[in-house]
Design an enzyme around this catalytic site. Structure first.
Site, short mmCIF file in Angstrom:
data_model
loop_
_atom_site.label_atom_id
_atom_site.label_comp_id
_atom_site.label_asym_id
_atom_site.label_seq_id
_atom_site.Cartn_x
_atom_site.Cartn_y
_atom_site.Cartn_z
CE LYS A 1 19.78 -23.48 4.57
NZ LYS A 1 19.19 -24.57 5.38
CG ASP B 1 18.88 -25.76 9.13
OD1 ASP B 1 17.89 -25.00 9.18
OD2 ASP B 1 19.65 -25.82 8.15
#
Ligand code: ATR
Length: 261
Positions: A65, A102
Site C-alpha cells: 500500500k 479503508d
C-alpha cells in the site's frame, strides 16, 4: 468485460474477488476480478503490466500500500494523502491515481451496524498506519470529537499535529492510553495488540457504549473485556466489505449494499 484485480503478497487468502463478484451481481455490472501475486521486488512492474493489458482498477493489499502511494505522485485523494497508503488504483489520461477506502469502509460498516456517529465522542487507540488510514472519513462523518490514545503518547500527539489542517478546532486530541477515562460513545482498537500475547488492555476508568476492533480472525482481549461489560462489539470483517464497497463506488459510481461475510 471490464478487468479488475487485487494485488498483494501473499494473495491466495484474499476474499476481495468474492466480495466484488457479489457487488457486480447486485448492481448488474459485468466485470472480472482476479487475484494477482506480485513478487516482493516487482510491484510496479505488475501494476504497469495490468493497466497496459486493459485493466480498469486495482486494489492493493499488504505489503504494497505504501509503494502504491509512492507510484501515484500527487494524484491522490486527501484521505489517501493523510493515510500515506493507497488501496485503490485507476488510470486517467495514462497516469496512475490513488485512493484509500479503508476509513470510509469503517464508516460504512458502522452505519450498517446502526452505531451512530453524528455528534458522538470517539476514542481511537493506536497511532500507527491503521489509525492514519481511517481518521479523515471518521472526522468527515460528523463526529463531535476523536481522542487518539496511544501507549506512546508522543506518537499520538504527532499524529494530531499532522491532522490539524483537516480537522475543526477541538475536534481532535491526543492522550496516553493509561490516562483514558470518562464516558465515550465508541472505542475503536486500531493497535496491533491483538497480534501479541497480551492484547489491548483499556483502563477500567474508561466507560464506552460500543467497541470496534479493526482486526479480525484473531482472539481479541479488547472485545472480550467489552463483552463482559455488556457492550455491543464488532470486528473488522465488516470493514473489509465496507472498504471494498467504497472502492466499487470509486470505480463504478454506485455504492453497493454491504453484507455479512
Ligand atoms: P499499524 O500500521 O498496524 O498501525 P504500527 O505503525 O506498528 O502498525 O502501530 C502499531 C500500534 O499498535 C501503535 O500505536 C502501538 O503503540 P506504540 O506506538 O506505543 O508502540 C500499538 N500497540 C501495539 N501493541 C500494543 C499493546 N500491547 N498495547 C497497546 N498498544 C499497542
Amino acid at each position: 468485460m471490464q478487468k479488475y484485480a487485487v494485488v498483494g503478497n501473499p494473495i491466495a487468502h484474499s476474499r476481495s474477488p468474492e466480495i466484488h463478484a457479489r457487488f457486480a451481481a447486485q448492481t448488474g455490472i459485468a466485470l472480472s476480478y482476479q487475484r494477482l501475486l506480485a513478487p516482493l521486488d516487482a510491484f510496479e512492474a505488475v501494476v504497469v503490466a495490468f493497466f497496459a493489458g486493459g485493466g480498469r482498477g486495482l486494489n492493493v493489499t499488504v505489503p504494497f500500500k505504501e509503494q502504491a502511494f509512492q507510484l501515484c505522485g500527487d494524484r491522490l485523494t486527501d484521505r489517501a494523502r493523510v493515510a500515506g497508503a493507497v488501496n485503490t488504483l485507476w488510470q486517467h489520461d495514462g497516469q496512475l491515481h490513488g485512493d484509500n477506502t479503508d476509513g470510509e469502509g469503517l464508516v460504512n460498516d458502522l452505519k450498517r451496524l446502526g452505531w451512530p456517529l453524528v455528534g458522538k465522542q470517539l476514542v481511537i487507540v493506536g497511532a500507527g498506519g491503521a489509525t492514519r488510514g481511517v481518521i479523515l472519513p471518521l472526522l468527515s462523518a460528523g463526529v463531535a470529537s476523536i481522542t487518539i490514545a496511544n501507549r506512546t503518547l508522543s506518537r499520538a500527539a504527532e499524529l494530531v499535529g499532522d491532522l490539524a489542517p483537516y480537522s475543526q478546532p477541538g475536534q481532535l486530541s491526543s492522550c496516553a492510553l493509561s490516562s483514558l477515562q470518562g464516558q465515550v460513545d465508541l472505542v475503536i482498537n486500531a493497535t496491533s495488540a491483538s497480534l501479541g500475547a497480551d492484547g489491548l488492555q483499556l483502563p477500567e476508568s474508561l466507560r464506552y457504549d460500543h467497541a470496534y476492533e479493526m482486526a479480525y480472525g484473531k482472539p481479541s482481549a479488547f472485545l472480550e473485556a467489552a463483552r463482559l461489560r455488556g457492550v455491543p462489539v464488532a470486528d473488522g470483517k465488516g470493514m473489509l466489505v465496507g472498504q471494498a464497497a467504497e472502492a466499487f463506488r470509486v470505480w463504478h459510481g454506485v455504492l453497493p449494499q454491504l453484507f455479512d461475510l
